[in-house]
Motif scaffolding. Structure first.
Motif, PDB file in Angstrom:
ATOM      1  N   ALA A  20       0.834  -1.196   0.000  1.00 45.34           N
ATOM      2  CA  ALA A  20       0.000   0.000   0.000  1.00 45.34           C
ATOM      3  C   ALA A  20       0.869   1.246   0.000  1.00 45.34           C
ATOM      4  O   ALA A  20       1.937   1.288   0.627  1.00 45.34           O
ATOM      5  CB  ALA A  20      -0.927   0.001   1.212  1.00 45.34           C
ATOM      6  N   ALA A  21       0.392   2.286  -0.657  1.00 44.87           N
ATOM      7  CA  ALA A  21       1.171   3.521  -0.774  1.00 44.87           C
ATOM      8  C   ALA A  21       1.200   4.289   0.535  1.00 44.87           C
ATOM      9  O   ALA A  21       2.149   5.014   0.811  1.00 44.87           O
ATOM     10  CB  ALA A  21       0.579   4.405  -1.889  1.00 44.87           C
ATOM     11  N   SER A  22       0.174   4.153   1.366  1.00 48.33           N
ATOM     12  CA  SER A  22       0.082   4.921   2.605  1.00 48.33           C
ATOM     13  C   SER A  22      -0.924   4.224   3.510  1.00 48.33           C
ATOM     14  O   SER A  22      -1.680   3.335   3.069  1.00 48.33           O
ATOM     15  CB  SER A  22      -0.369   6.346   2.314  1.00 48.33           C
ATOM     16  N   PRO A  23      -0.994   4.620   4.794  1.00 44.41           N
ATOM     17  CA  PRO A  23      -1.992   4.011   5.688  1.00 44.41           C
ATOM     18  C   PRO A  23      -3.419   4.214   5.193  1.00 44.41           C
ATOM     19  O   PRO A  23      -4.246   3.314   5.276  1.00 44.41           O
ATOM     20  CB  PRO A  23      -1.744   4.726   7.014  1.00 44.41           C
ATOM     21  N   GLY A  24      -3.735   5.418   4.687  1.00 42.84           N
ATOM     22  CA  GLY A  24      -5.090   5.670   4.209  1.00 42.84           C
ATOM     23  C   GLY A  24      -5.450   4.780   3.036  1.00 42.84           C
ATOM     24  O   GLY A  24      -6.554   4.232   2.954  1.00 42.84           O
ATOM     25  N   ALA A  25      -4.509   4.607   2.085  1.00 46.16           N
ATOM     26  CA  ALA A  25      -4.768   3.737   0.939  1.00 46.16           C
ATOM     27  C   ALA A  25      -4.934   2.292   1.382  1.00 46.16           C
ATOM     28  O   ALA A  25      -5.750   1.544   0.848  1.00 46.16           O
ATOM     29  CB  ALA A  25      -3.617   3.867  -0.066  1.00 46.16           C
ATOM     30  N   ALA A  65      -8.403   1.946   2.863  1.00 43.87           N
ATOM     31  CA  ALA A  65      -9.436   2.038   1.827  1.00 43.87           C
ATOM     32  C   ALA A  65      -9.595   0.706   1.098  1.00 43.87           C
ATOM     33  O   ALA A  65     -10.717   0.245   0.848  1.00 43.87           O
ATOM     34  CB  ALA A  65      -9.092   3.155   0.841  1.00 43.87           C
ATOM     35  N   LEU A  66      -8.481   0.071   0.725  1.00 47.44           N
ATOM     36  CA  LEU A  66      -8.556  -1.207   0.021  1.00 47.44           C
ATOM     37  C   LEU A  66      -9.104  -2.297   0.934  1.00 47.44           C
ATOM     38  O   LEU A  66      -9.952  -3.102   0.525  1.00 47.44           O
ATOM     39  CB  LEU A  66      -7.163  -1.593  -0.502  1.00 47.44           C
ATOM     40  N   ALA A  67      -8.660  -2.329   2.190  1.00 47.16           N
ATOM     41  CA  ALA A  67      -9.169  -3.327   3.127  1.00 47.16           C
ATOM     42  C   ALA A  67     -10.661  -3.142   3.359  1.00 47.16           C
ATOM     43  O   ALA A  67     -11.423  -4.111   3.459  1.00 47.16           O
ATOM     44  CB  ALA A  67      -8.407  -3.232   4.451  1.00 47.16           C
ATOM     45  N   ASN A  68     -11.123  -1.879   3.435  1.00 50.90           N
ATOM     46  CA  ASN A  68     -12.545  -1.593   3.612  1.00 50.90           C
ATOM     47  C   ASN A  68     -13.362  -2.132   2.447  1.00 50.90           C
ATOM     48  O   ASN A  68     -14.416  -2.759   2.642  1.00 50.90           O
ATOM     49  CB  ASN A  68     -12.746  -0.093   3.777  1.00 50.90           C
ATOM     50  N   GLY A 110      -9.721   4.351  11.246  1.00 54.90           N
ATOM     51  CA  GLY A 110     -11.029   3.927  10.779  1.00 54.90           C
ATOM     52  C   GLY A 110     -12.010   3.820  11.933  1.00 54.90           C
ATOM     53  O   GLY A 110     -12.357   2.727  12.356  1.00 54.90           O
ATOM     54  N   GLY A 111     -12.444   4.956  12.484  1.00 54.58           N
ATOM     55  CA  GLY A 111     -13.465   4.974  13.518  1.00 54.58           C
ATOM     56  C   GLY A 111     -13.003   4.463  14.869  1.00 54.58           C
ATOM     57  O   GLY A 111     -13.827   4.149  15.721  1.00 54.58           O
ATOM     58  N   THR A 157     -15.183   4.113   0.507  1.00 53.89           N
ATOM     59  CA  THR A 157     -14.975   5.147   1.523  1.00 53.89           C
ATOM     60  C   THR A 157     -13.504   5.547   1.574  1.00 53.89           C
ATOM     61  O   THR A 157     -12.628   4.688   1.702  1.00 53.89           O
ATOM     62  CB  THR A 157     -15.395   4.629   2.909  1.00 53.89           C
ATOM     63  N   PRO A 158     -13.192   6.863   1.458  1.00 54.74           N
ATOM     64  CA  PRO A 158     -11.785   7.298   1.583  1.00 54.74           C
ATOM     65  C   PRO A 158     -11.396   7.421   3.064  1.00 54.74           C
ATOM     66  O   PRO A 158     -12.252   7.588   3.933  1.00 54.74           O
ATOM     67  CB  PRO A 158     -11.779   8.662   0.898  1.00 54.74           C
ATOM     68  N   PHE A 159     -10.122   7.374   3.334  1.00 55.04           N
ATOM     69  CA  PHE A 159      -9.611   7.487   4.705  1.00 55.04           C
ATOM     70  C   PHE A 159      -8.505   8.535   4.731  1.00 55.04           C
ATOM     71  O   PHE A 159      -7.467   8.372   4.081  1.00 55.04           O
ATOM     72  CB  PHE A 159      -9.083   6.142   5.215  1.00 55.04           C
ATOM     73  N   ALA A 160      -8.778   9.620   5.453  1.00 52.25           N
ATOM     74  CA  ALA A 160      -7.784  10.685   5.589  1.00 52.25           C
ATOM     75  C   ALA A 160      -6.619  10.206   6.438  1.00 52.25           C
ATOM     76  O   ALA A 160      -6.731   9.234   7.187  1.00 52.25           O
ATOM     77  CB  ALA A 160      -8.427  11.923   6.223  1.00 52.25           C
TER      78      ALA A 160
END
Length: 667
Positions: free
Chosen positions: A504-509, A512-515, A547-548, A578-581
């Motif tokens: 993954a490129a970053s934690p947010g990415a 997002a893929l896992a979600n 993620g929440g 869903t995107p993740f900041a």
């Protein structure tokens, strides 16, 4: 017909009398067997407790050796980082001439230093040189570790640095008129025994027991050499009274014998009866043994090494301590365990035997058709049920039928319960096996985690994994619901995250893929809150996405407590696309990061009060400087004490990450 009936009953009575005799013989055998089994269980339990005590003592001793090593590392690190020629510090400038020629003392501390912040440096140093001043600066830099050790280490009396250049820095501060450096210090074991070649593997030296010249009782000293490259400069030492060891052995239950501690020089360090506070006489290890065992104490200790061994009328076990030349010894009279074995198992067996005998006597007077035969069939039926070979209820009187039906229902229910419990045990072991149990422990990174499920299996999990030589991913998550469904969703979530994270490129990415993968075909509408961060151990840079989940707490080196800024993400598995900041933070060296699930803050006591984030933050503020394992133990103890016996309503999981100095390689 009557003769035949009498013969039948006579034969039956003879059989019953033989059975009664047989019961009595078996009773005696059972009494003896029960006694032997109980005695064996008692000895195993005592030996296990002894091993646990040895581990606890080793942990206490290790805190002392770690403190000495910390002082040595502090001194040698300072020397590597400070060549000659640096400006003088206020403490060095505050050194004044003493009464003797070419002597120095630090009786007057410059502001803002107080006697609580620094030791007194005294010595017969001769003419001042740059090399001498550099070593004096190094010795003064140890005041910080000195103060920390005295504040946190039980039993610590003095902590000091003794130099081959004829000076000493000793803490707590004491006026030079009460204590001044003497050359005799360099003849002591704590100085002479640590002058071997420099190297990272050299161990801490422990002195024999001796009486403190200042009248503080018996003590031992832990010491290590300080080297500037290959040159020996001096020693850092820690004096500990034997009182802290004596308090440890006094916690052993008196009914399980007497516990004491000896060293490799045949000296007695701690004993609840022979070693007292303020004692000045060094006792021999042989004094702790009864006269019959004193003829060859070393042989007895050698034979009892690591196992409970019988010597004359005593059980003896001796367990070596890894971080000091000490042995924890247990001396237990054999009769103590024999009495417990007799009192524990034999009465219950005797009651059982008497009950069976009475039942036989009553059964012998019952009619054969209405009692004996149905009873025999019932026993056989129970045995068949136990073996799983029952075909049908046999032909018996109607009054006996409810008994057979009850046995049948009980065994059926028992079989189902055993099967369910076995499956839950397998699930619990599998769940425990997929979360890490070994953690990095390096100068730049220490980590530790604990998890207590509310049921046999839970939905919380934690994880870490190295993404490169210097970057490590850290995860904590909480699945909705409890029990087996939550555990299965937890396993899927962890597996997905581990598979996605490296590419993954970053934690947010990554989130997002896992979600998206979790939300696909999620008919059970389960979700998981999850925090994922990537820590660069070289720079302290933390990149994360949430993620929440509960924001982690940051414990700064000065003891300040704050939460990482939130990123506004929602739980995973709820909705695709869903995107993740992402957020970023830089951790200072000495910062501790606490990741936790809401089982901590939502723990309730019997008054239905919640533990809450405020109480958690206040508790963390009081744990400044604690190691990650100690921090989590104190936190879990705090939650347990707050709950005060109230049932655990949710899984409790924590992961603590301590970021230290940068520049180390992956362990």
């Amino acid at each position: 017909m009557s003769d035949l009936t009498a013969a039948l009953f006579a034969r039956y009575n003879r059989v019953m009398r033989i059975a009664l005799v047989g019961v009595l013989v078996v009773a005696c055998a059972l009494v003896y067997l029960q006694y032997r089994m109980t005695l064996q269980a008692q000895t195993s339990s005592v030996s296990q407790r002894m091993q646990e005590q040895a581990i606890a003592l080793d942990a206490l001793v290790r805190s002392s050796t770690d403190s000495v090593n910390a002082m040595r590392i502090q001194g040698e690190t300072w020397l590597r980082l400070h060549p000659q020629g640096a400006p003088d510090t206020p403490l060095l400038r505050a050194l004044q001439p003493g009464k003797e020629p070419d002597s120095i003392q630090l009786d007057a501390l410059p502001a803002p230093w107080t006697p609580a912040d620094a030791g007194n440096l005294t010595g017969l140093v001769g003419p001042r040189t740059p090399a001498l001043d550099r070593e004096l600066e190094m010795a003064l830099s140890l005041n910080g570790p000195f103060k920390t050790i005295m504040a946190n280490l039980p039993g610590a009396t003095w902590v000091y640095y003794t130099s081959a250049r004829r000076f000493i820095n000793i803490y707590p501060w004491v006026a030079s008129k009460d204590f001044f450096y003497a050359d005799s210090l360099r003849q002591k074991d704590f100085f002479t025994e640590v002058q071997s070649a420099a190297g990272p593997e050299r161990s801490v030296f422990w002195t024999p027991v001796y009486a403190d010249e200042a009248g503080k009782g018996l003590m031992v000293t832990a010491s290590a050499g300080v080297f500037d490259g290959s040159q020996f400069l001096g020693s850092v030492s820690l004096d500990l009274t034997l009182g802290w060891l004596n308090q440890f052995v006094r916690t052993w239950p008196p009914g399980l014998g007497r516990m004491f501690i000896v060293n490799d020089r045949g000296q007695l360090l701690a004993d609840p009866e022979l070693v007292h506070a303020g004692a000045q006489e060094v006792r021999s290890a042989a004094d702790a043994f009864p006269p019959a065992l004193r003829r060859d104490v070393q042989s007895a200790l050698r034979d009892a090494d690591g196992r409970l061994t019988i010597f004359d009328d005593y059980y003896i076990e001796a367990v070596g301590i890894n971080h000091a030349p000490f042995r924890l010894v247990l001396l237990l009279p054999r009769w103590n365990l024999q009495r417990v074995a007799l009192e524990t198992g034999v009465p219950s067996v005797l009651v059982l035997v008497l009950s069976l005998t009475l039942m036989l006597m009553i059964a012998s007077r019952m009619t054969y058709n209405d009692a004996i035969l149905p009873a025999q069939k019932l026993v056989r039926y129970i045995q068949d049920e136990d073996r799983g070979s029952v075909k049908a209820i046999p032909d018996i009187p109607q009054a006996w039928r409810p008994w057979f039906l009850t046995i049948q229902n009980v065994f059926n229910a028992h079989t189902k319960l055993v099967s369910i419990q076995q499956e839950l045990d397998v699930a619990r072991r599998m769940q425990q096996s997929i979360v890490p149990t070994r953690f990095p422990s390096r100068p730049d990174l220490q980590m530790f985690a604990r998890m207590i499920p509310a049921r046999e299996v839970g939905g919380d999990f934690y994880d870490y994994f190295w993404l490169s030589d210097q970057k490590i991913g850290i995860v904590i998550a909480d699945v909705s619901g409890k029990g087996v469904p939550a555990a299965l969703f937890m396993a899927v979530s962890r597996t997905l995250l581990r598979a996605i994270a490296p590419s993954a490129a970053s934690p947010g990415a990554c989130l997002a893929l896992a979600n998206d993968l979790l939300a696909q075909d999620n008919e059970a509408t389960m979700f998981v809150t999850l925090f994922y961060g990537i820590l660069d151990t070289a720079t302290g840079e933390l990149e994360y996405a949430n993620g929440g989940h509960n924001p982690p707490y940051v414990i700064s080196p000065d003891g300040g407590v704050s939460q990482l800024p939130g990123t506004g993400g929602m739980a995973l598995g709820v909705m695709e696309g869903t995107p993740f900041a992402e957020g970023r933070a830089r951790l200072e060296a000495g910062t501790t990061l606490l990741l936790y699930t809401d089982g901590v803050t939502e723990a309730f006591n019997s008054a239905d009060e919640e533990y809450g984030e405020l109480r958690l933050a206040q508790h963390l503020a009081d744990t400044k400087g604690a190691q990650v394992e100690v921090l989590l133990k104190r936190l879990f103890d705090s939650v347990h004490q707050f709950a005060d016996g109230a049932p655990q309503s949710d899984d409790i999981t924590c992961l603590a990450v301590h970021y230290g100095a940068s520049g180390s390689t992956t362990a």
